[in-house]
Design a protein around this motif. Sequence first.
Motif, PDB file in Angstrom:
ATOM      1  N   MET A 296       0.828  -1.197   0.000  1.00 14.61           N
ATOM      2  CA  MET A 296       0.000   0.000   0.000  1.00 14.61           C
ATOM      3  C   MET A 296       0.870   1.257   0.000  1.00 14.61           C
TER       4      MET A 296
ATOM      5  N   PRO B 133      -7.785   1.776  -5.149  1.00 12.56           N
ATOM      6  CA  PRO B 133      -7.769   0.313  -5.300  1.00 12.56           C
ATOM      7  C   PRO B 133      -8.582  -0.181  -6.478  1.00 12.56           C
TER       8      PRO B 133
ATOM      9  N   SER C  87      -4.522  -5.244  -8.143  1.00 15.35           N
ATOM     10  CA  SER C  87      -4.537  -6.579  -7.548  1.00 15.35           C
ATOM     11  C   SER C  87      -3.310  -7.369  -7.960  1.00 15.35           C
TER      12      SER C  87
ATOM     13  N   VAL D  32      -0.405  -6.244  -5.773  1.00 15.58           N
ATOM     14  CA  VAL D  32      -0.539  -6.823  -4.431  1.00 15.58           C
ATOM     15  C   VAL D  32      -0.217  -8.307  -4.460  1.00 15.58           C
TER      16      VAL D  32
ATOM     17  N   TRP E 181      -9.346  -5.193  -1.917  1.00 17.38           N
ATOM     18  CA  TRP E 181      -8.069  -5.253  -1.216  1.00 17.38           C
ATOM     19  C   TRP E 181      -8.035  -6.318  -0.136  1.00 17.38           C
TER      20      TRP E 181
END
Length: 321
Positions: free
Chosen positions: A1, A14, A20, A23, A261
């Motif tokens: 983040m 997000p 995604s 992440v 998230w």
Amino acid sequence: MIWQGVTAHGAPDPTQPHTSATVASLDIGVLVFREGLECILVLAAITASMTGEKRALCRPVAAGAGLAFAATLITWIIAVQIVSSLSESMPALDLQAATGLLAVIVLLVVMNWFFHKIYWGGWIRAHNRRRKTLLANGSAAEISLARLRWGLILLGFTSLYREGFEVVLFLQSYNLRFGGGVVLKGALLGIALSTIVAILTFVLQQRLPYRKMLITTGILLGVVLLVMVGEQAQEMQLAHWIPTTRIDWLANLIPAWMNLWFAIFATRETIVAQLIAAVLVVGSYYGARHFGRTGPSTAEPVREREIEAEETAAEELQAVH
């Protein structure tokens, strides 16, 4: 983040594309790094007493670890081929749910604190005993030098391949959902961090806070686990493996970015699955502490094995100072 905030020059959105995937790469990097830390500790325990004239015996162990890395890559190729062949005969949702469930199970094993109590007391101790037997027999000329080297190669191989096999199973879900590029970025990140620790441990012979590093990565993986369990439960709902019971009052409280998230959905099944995963991880931690401190029949042997494993992992560092 934080990284996304820097690259976005402010609070990251997000809902932006490729968020995604970024992440996911970080999640993969954390898991690979943690497995790399465990492998380094096992190898450090094996090579703890290989100093002075015995320093050359580290080479067969390193060769075995190198072979295990190659075997892990081969296992990855085979696993990808198997999943690809299954995708031709299974619905996409069913295959994604199945691989996701496998990844959750692997991550639950990685996060199981009681399992790691046994791991440090059993797996490392077994490798250490095998190493001592090989060295003792080798010095007594009871076995040939070639057999000694092959035995050390096998020790190095099993030390790394066990962790590599877990990673291969875990990454199948990510490979199916995000593709090989995302998996490669995350794996390279984890390998790079593990390589730095390996250089500090075996080349520069520095003392590192292994326990704190494992705990820190464990906390990060705990968050990853909760997200994965929420996503997996939703995928099983989409594949009609489990029912979907919406919680209407909660749906108005959960924004869309929390779905993306943190995989927090307003359904009873996803929330219950995440609660069960959290209870299993936290319960295994307190269970490991309880069984490690009380009970004469189980606690003392486990604690003794843990102490022995920690001492053997520290021998190498003590020998060079």
